[in-house]
Design a protein around this motif. Structure first.
Motif, short mmCIF file in Angstrom:
data_model
loop_
_atom_site.label_atom_id
_atom_site.label_comp_id
_atom_site.label_asym_id
_atom_site.label_seq_id
_atom_site.Cartn_x
_atom_site.Cartn_y
_atom_site.Cartn_z
N VAL A 146 20.20 -111.64 -0.92
CA VAL A 146 19.16 -110.64 -1.06
C VAL A 146 19.71 -109.28 -0.63
CG1 VAL A 146 18.29 -110.99 1.29
CG2 VAL A 146 16.75 -110.09 -0.47
N ARG A 147 19.17 -108.21 -1.19
CA ARG A 147 19.54 -106.87 -0.74
C ARG A 147 18.82 -106.58 0.56
NH1 ARG A 147 17.24 -101.86 -0.54
NH2 ARG A 147 18.66 -100.06 -0.75
N ALA A 148 19.57 -106.24 1.59
CA ALA A 148 19.00 -105.82 2.87
C ALA A 148 19.78 -104.59 3.32
CB ALA A 148 19.08 -106.93 3.91
N TYR A 149 19.19 -103.42 3.11
CA TYR A 149 19.87 -102.15 3.41
C TYR A 149 20.39 -102.17 4.84
CZ TYR A 149 20.62 -97.10 3.66
OH TYR A 149 21.18 -95.84 3.81
N SER A 150 21.69 -101.83 5.00
CA SER A 150 22.32 -102.00 6.31
C SER A 150 23.22 -100.84 6.67
CB SER A 150 23.14 -103.30 6.33
OG SER A 150 23.86 -103.41 7.53
N ASP A 151 22.85 -100.13 7.73
CA ASP A 151 23.77 -99.14 8.30
C ASP A 151 25.02 -99.81 8.83
OD1 ASP A 151 22.20 -96.95 7.77
OD2 ASP A 151 21.76 -96.48 9.86
N LEU A 152 24.86 -101.00 9.43
CA LEU A 152 26.01 -101.68 10.03
C LEU A 152 27.06 -102.02 8.98
CD1 LEU A 152 23.93 -101.82 12.35
CD2 LEU A 152 24.82 -104.09 12.89
N GLY A 153 26.62 -102.37 7.78
CA GLY A 153 27.58 -102.67 6.72
C GLY A 153 28.44 -101.47 6.35
N LEU A 154 27.84 -100.28 6.33
CA LEU A 154 28.60 -99.08 6.01
C LEU A 154 29.48 -98.66 7.18
CD1 LEU A 154 28.57 -97.50 3.26
CD2 LEU A 154 26.79 -99.22 3.55
N GLN A 155 29.04 -98.93 8.40
CA GLN A 155 29.91 -98.70 9.56
C GLN A 155 31.17 -99.54 9.44
OE1 GLN A 155 27.31 -99.56 12.85
NE2 GLN A 155 25.88 -97.94 12.29
N ALA A 156 30.99 -100.79 9.01
CA ALA A 156 32.15 -101.67 8.82
C ALA A 156 33.08 -101.13 7.75
CB ALA A 156 31.67 -103.07 8.45
N LEU A 157 32.52 -100.58 6.67
CA LEU A 157 33.35 -100.04 5.60
C LEU A 157 34.12 -98.80 6.06
CD1 LEU A 157 31.00 -100.51 2.53
CD2 LEU A 157 33.08 -101.78 3.07
N GLY A 158 33.53 -98.02 6.97
CA GLY A 158 34.29 -96.92 7.55
C GLY A 158 35.52 -97.44 8.29
N GLY A 159 35.35 -98.56 9.01
CA GLY A 159 36.49 -99.18 9.68
C GLY A 159 37.53 -99.69 8.70
N VAL A 160 37.08 -100.20 7.57
CA VAL A 160 38.01 -100.67 6.53
C VAL A 160 38.84 -99.52 5.99
CG1 VAL A 160 38.09 -101.54 4.16
CG2 VAL A 160 36.67 -102.69 5.86
N ILE A 161 38.21 -98.39 5.73
CA ILE A 161 38.93 -97.23 5.20
C ILE A 161 39.99 -96.76 6.19
CG2 ILE A 161 38.65 -94.78 4.60
CD1 ILE A 161 35.88 -95.61 3.42
N ALA A 162 39.62 -96.71 7.46
CA ALA A 162 40.59 -96.31 8.49
C ALA A 162 41.75 -97.28 8.56
CB ALA A 162 39.89 -96.20 9.84
N ALA A 163 41.46 -98.59 8.50
CA ALA A 163 42.52 -99.59 8.58
C ALA A 163 43.44 -99.55 7.36
CB ALA A 163 41.90 -100.98 8.72
N ALA A 164 42.86 -99.34 6.17
CA ALA A 164 43.66 -99.35 4.95
C ALA A 164 44.54 -98.13 4.82
CB ALA A 164 42.73 -99.44 3.74
N THR A 165 44.13 -97.00 5.40
CA THR A 165 44.90 -95.76 5.28
C THR A 165 45.74 -95.44 6.51
OG1 THR A 165 43.02 -94.48 6.14
CG2 THR A 165 43.18 -94.77 3.73
N ALA A 166 45.49 -96.18 7.61
CA ALA A 166 46.14 -95.88 8.88
C ALA A 166 45.85 -94.45 9.33
CB ALA A 166 47.65 -96.11 8.80
N LEU A 167 44.66 -93.98 9.00
CA LEU A 167 44.19 -92.65 9.39
C LEU A 167 42.84 -92.78 10.08
CD1 LEU A 167 44.85 -90.62 6.10
CD2 LEU A 167 46.08 -90.35 8.27
N PRO A 168 42.49 -91.85 10.95
CA PRO A 168 41.10 -91.81 11.41
C PRO A 168 40.17 -91.70 10.20
CG PRO A 168 42.45 -90.34 12.73
CD PRO A 168 43.31 -90.78 11.57
N PHE A 169 39.00 -92.32 10.31
CA PHE A 169 38.09 -92.38 9.17
C PHE A 169 37.84 -91.01 8.54
CE2 PHE A 169 33.58 -91.88 7.90
CZ PHE A 169 33.62 -92.59 6.71
N ALA A 170 37.49 -90.01 9.33
CA ALA A 170 37.16 -88.70 8.79
C ALA A 170 38.35 -88.07 8.08
CB ALA A 170 36.65 -87.78 9.89
N ASP A 171 39.55 -88.26 8.63
CA ASP A 171 40.75 -87.72 7.98
C ASP A 171 40.99 -88.40 6.64
OD1 ASP A 171 41.06 -86.13 10.19
OD2 ASP A 171 42.74 -87.27 11.04
N ALA A 172 40.72 -89.70 6.57
CA ALA A 172 40.91 -90.43 5.32
C ALA A 172 39.95 -89.92 4.25
CB ALA A 172 40.71 -91.92 5.56
N VAL A 173 38.69 -89.70 4.62
CA VAL A 173 37.72 -89.19 3.66
C VAL A 173 38.12 -87.79 3.20
CG1 VAL A 173 35.32 -88.46 3.38
CG2 VAL A 173 35.84 -90.62 4.52
#
Length: 381
Positions: A146-173
């Protein structure tokens, strides 16, 4: 190219007093259609000073920030660094906790089963790793069911972006999305120095009441000793997790922008080729597994210039909205931005007095259509 203040009455309608709900003190409205930009701002940025709101004022865009997370991930998908089917455990290892099998696409579509919200800043040791703290929370619903809108899920994706780029999240964006778009006025955590900004809520009052009441999400954390903010929030994120736990921008919230910056983001939603992305991205964003939910964006069908148009967009709790209708064979793309300070008031409004951001946007688009296309709508500005 820009035009005269045809949207002035539209912005005035946003800030006009309402009978039963709190009207935003200030609003900036922008529509860009076929390369012609229309912008208007009305009301005030701060009720105490009476400072007039302009299109240059930076706003805390709240959950509109999620579109930046989406676009950064689409760049990483296109580059082959990540895949939509990747499970969290591949990128985050043990930090993924009990959600290791949840995929990136499921999180973007809010189908990962994670809790909608949790005050991470009330969890002991949250500063060590707020992403891991979020992922330590138990599942809210069955994964993929089911769709359950989640801030926590997007927080996790921010961590994924940082891990995949080896950059702080904001720098990666910044590297993946904002620099290619020339969106220099979109900034993490706070506006650029010298940029005018709007006033927001009275500290953490809304989240403090959410914790106290358990409405809409029951919370069993101890909040008595927490150093809640009480002063008017201005120039820093209103979202408690973004400010207290992440110290600024995160995957779910915490970015600031003015009208021009968000119009550039809207341009990438309408035309992913602006970020070097192709049809796969355009198709993914618009594909709905649940009504109205695309990949990382909401999908709306609106009447515009006498036709039904599909708009991709996202609201922000502070009273912000970004949306875009991709070009069709018969009509040009339409980019739209609404920026308000709906959480600001004297007295500050409670959650029960706030008009929904999505409602504000739908009303604004109807008024803008009438103002810009009177011969199509049968109305006059």
């Amino acid at each position: 190219m820009s035009s005269a203040d045809v949207l002035g009455p539209v912005a005035e309608a946003v800030v006009a007093p309402r009978a039963t709900t709190h009207a935003p003190p200030g609003a900036a409205v922008a529509v860009e259609e076929g390369g012609v930009r229309h912008v208007a701002a009305r009301g005030v940025a701060d009720l105490d000073t009476g400072e007039a709101l302009t299109a240059r004022h930076a706003h805390d865009v709240a959950s509109v920030s999620k579109t930046l997370t989406l676009l950064a991930l689409r760049r990483l998908f296109a580059d082959g660094a990540l895949a939509e089917s990747d499970p969290l455990a591949r990128l985050l290892g043990s930090r993924a906790g009990r959600h290791g099998e949840v995929t990136l696409d499921e999180l973007l579509r809010h189908r990962g089963g994670l809790a909608p919200w949790w005050p991470l800043y009330l969890v002991p040791g949250f500063r060590d790793d707020p992403v891991a703290t979020a992922l330590a929370r138990p599942a809210h619903s069955a994964r993929g069911a089911v769709r359950a809108y989640s801030d926590l899920g997007l927080q996790a994706l921010g961590g994924v972006i940082a891990a995949a780029t080896a950059l702080p999240f904001a720098d990666a964006v910044r590297t993946l999305v904002l620099d290619p778009l020339g969106a220099t006025t979109v900034t993490p955590g706070r506006p650029s120095p010298g940029t005018p900004t709007v006033s927001g809520p009275d500290g953490d009052a809304i989240e403090r009441e959410m914790v106290r009441s358990g409405d809409p999400y029951p919370v069993d954390a101890d909040a008595d000793a927490f150093a809640w903010r009480t002063e008017t929030v201005r120039g820093v994120a209103a979202d408690g997790n973004a400010f207290h736990a992440f110290g600024g921008a995160a995957g779910h919230a915490g970015w600031f922008s003015d009208v021009d910056g968000l119009l550039r983001v809207a341009g990438a939603l309408a035309g992913p080729e602006r970020l070097g992305l192709g049809e796969r991205t355009a198709s993914a964003l618009a594909t709905t597994l649940d009504p109205g939910q695309g990949q990382g964006v909401r999908v709306y069908r609106l009447r515009w210039r006498g036709e039904d148009r599909v708009f991709l967009g996202h609201p922000g709790f502070t009273g912000t909205f970004v949306a875009a209708a991709p070009a069709t064979s018969a009509a040009p793309e339409v980019l739209a931005v609404l920026l308000t300070n709906r959480l600001h008031g004297r007295p500050a409004p409670g959650r029960d007095r706030l008009v929904a951001t999505e409602q504000l946007w739908l009303e604004t688009m109807a008024h803008a259509d009438a103002a810009l296309h009177p011969t199509m709508t049968g109305e006059r500005p």
